[in-house]
Design a protein around this motif. Structure first.
Motif, PDB file in Angstrom:
ATOM      1  N   ARG A   1      21.192  25.167  18.573  1.00 58.00           N
ATOM      2  CA  ARG A   1      20.022  24.924  19.426  1.00 58.00           C
ATOM      3  C   ARG A   1      19.833  26.012  20.493  1.00 58.00           C
ATOM      4  O   ARG A   1      18.758  26.550  20.664  1.00 58.00           O
ATOM      5  CB  ARG A   1      20.124  23.555  20.077  1.00 58.00           C
ATOM      6  CG  ARG A   1      18.784  23.053  20.599  1.00 58.00           C
ATOM      7  CD  ARG A   1      18.900  21.688  21.191  1.00 58.00           C
ATOM      8  NE  ARG A   1      19.640  21.736  22.438  1.00 58.00           N
ATOM      9  CZ  ARG A   1      20.655  20.918  22.732  1.00 58.00           C
ATOM     10  NH1 ARG A   1      21.032  20.000  21.886  1.00 58.00           N
ATOM     11  NH2 ARG A   1      21.285  21.020  23.878  1.00 58.00           N
ATOM     12  N   LYS A   2      20.906  26.357  21.201  1.00 58.14           N
ATOM     13  CA  LYS A   2      20.774  27.268  22.331  1.00 58.14           C
ATOM     14  C   LYS A   2      20.442  28.704  21.909  1.00 58.14           C
ATOM     15  O   LYS A   2      19.543  29.332  22.447  1.00 58.14           O
ATOM     16  CB  LYS A   2      22.047  27.238  23.164  1.00 58.14           C
ATOM     17  CG  LYS A   2      21.820  27.651  24.601  1.00 58.14           C
ATOM     18  CD  LYS A   2      22.995  27.278  25.472  1.00 58.14           C
ATOM     19  CE  LYS A   2      23.162  28.295  26.592  1.00 58.14           C
ATOM     20  NZ  LYS A   2      23.534  29.637  26.073  1.00 58.14           N
TER      21      LYS A   2
ATOM     22  N   ARG B   1      16.759  30.253  20.735  1.00 62.05           N
ATOM     23  CA  ARG B   1      15.609  30.547  21.591  1.00 62.05           C
ATOM     24  C   ARG B   1      15.260  32.020  21.597  1.00 62.05           C
ATOM     25  O   ARG B   1      14.112  32.392  21.716  1.00 62.05           O
ATOM     26  CB  ARG B   1      15.872  30.072  23.030  1.00 62.05           C
ATOM     27  CG  ARG B   1      15.943  28.564  23.096  1.00 62.05           C
ATOM     28  CD  ARG B   1      15.736  28.015  24.483  1.00 62.05           C
ATOM     29  NE  ARG B   1      16.029  26.590  24.480  1.00 62.05           N
ATOM     30  CZ  ARG B   1      17.077  26.059  25.088  1.00 62.05           C
ATOM     31  NH1 ARG B   1      17.918  26.822  25.742  1.00 62.05           N
ATOM     32  NH2 ARG B   1      17.280  24.758  25.042  1.00 62.05           N
TER      33      ARG B   1
END
Length: 301
Positions: free
Chosen positions: A138-139, A142
């Motif tokens: 998830r992180k 980006r």
């Protein structure tokens, strides 16, 4: 700088490697499931997981290549490898979708008995594997196109597994086996919509397009706002990867500034302005006299 760059490629790569391991286990389990349940939707899910495993493998290789330092023959280094890999991955996914559509049409005319409880079990397994992948990536997703492709893969895989799970449950209740094909179609549509975004971004970068969020008009007006700048031409804005934007331009500066030695100040102003407004750190400006345009190469605009 070197320390920062090192961290940049290493951490996402390690995360992607973990996700790859999980995905491969899920793929193996799901193909066993396909053999046991003869579900096309489950095959779509497993096929999607398989292209993801392939895609993540390509992405990992690309990340390794991309972290190589620039060389005299590759002055930008190998950063584009990641964008290329995203494009190859997208092509693989589209090929898989074609196969699935063909199978679905064939299957609609001759419905096959599908074991709905088996479908539910194996879809749940896929869902858990993807959910783990989503949490891990998830992180990093980006700010890295490559990781974002992998992240979208596992995220949409999770959605796909959920659809397959739901269709298994409904088939168990209603006994309508063609629902399996409806689920397959939903899966294919989801995959294609998602892949399109990656294709668009990869193409823009490979075609040296202006990155989204920047317009040449803005670049012009910002430069012309700096005292002493009277014109600019041959303006190019492009990106080597989604994270690094480059800008080059010919800047025409008033003769009085040249005479007074003010061109250095103007160059500093240009560099700091573009860095603060657009975060462009790689700029090349050719400072010119007003009379220079008369004998310049006609191709420049």
């Amino acid at each position: 700088m070197s320390g920062h760059h090192h961290h940049n490629t290493n951490e996402p790569s390690r995360q992607m490697a973990i996700v790859l391991g999980i995905t491969i286990c899920a793929v193996v389990a799901q193909w066993i499931g396909v053999a046991m349940t003869s579900s096309l939707a489950l095959a779509a899910d497993a096929g999607h997981q398989l292209t993801d495993a392939l895609g993540i493998t390509i992405a990992l290789i690309a990340a390794r290549i991309a972290s190589r330092p620039p060389s005299p023959t590759r002055t930008f280094g190998y950063v584009r490898a990641e964008v290329l890999s995203a494009a190859i991955h997208a092509a693989l996914i589209c090929a898989m979708c074609v196969v699935l559509v063909y199978k679905a049409i064939h299957r609609w005319n001759s419905p096959t008995e599908v074991s709905s409880t088996g479908v539910m079990g194996f879809a749940l397994l896929g869902l858990m594997a993807n959910f783990a992948g989503v949490l891990i990536l998830r992180k990093s997703s980006r700010d890295n196109l490559n990781v974002r492709t992998a992240f979208l893969d596992v995220a949409s895989d999770a959605a796909v597994s959920a659809v397959v799970l739901a269709s298994g449950a409904i088939m168990a209740i209603t006994g309508w086996t063609r629902l399996d094909i409806v689920a397959t179609s939903l899966v294919v549509i989801t995959i294609l919509i998602r892949t399109w975004g990656v294709v668009v971004e990869a193409t823009r970068i490979l075609m040296e397009g202006v990155p989204s969020g920047i317009s040449i008009e803005d670049v012009r007006s910002i430069a012309l706002n700096i005292p002493g700048v009277i014109d600019l031409h041959d303006v190019h804005v492009w990106a080597t990867t989604p994270e690094s934007t480059l800008l080059s331009a010919h800047i025409v500066v008033e003769q009085s500034e040249h005479d007074a030695g003010g061109t250095g100040r103007i160059l500093d102003a240009l560099e700091s302005t573009f860095e603060s407004v657009f975060h462009i750190t790689h700029t090349t400006f050719q400072i010119e006299h007003p009379s220079h345009q008369l004998h310049e190469h006609p191709r420049h605009d």
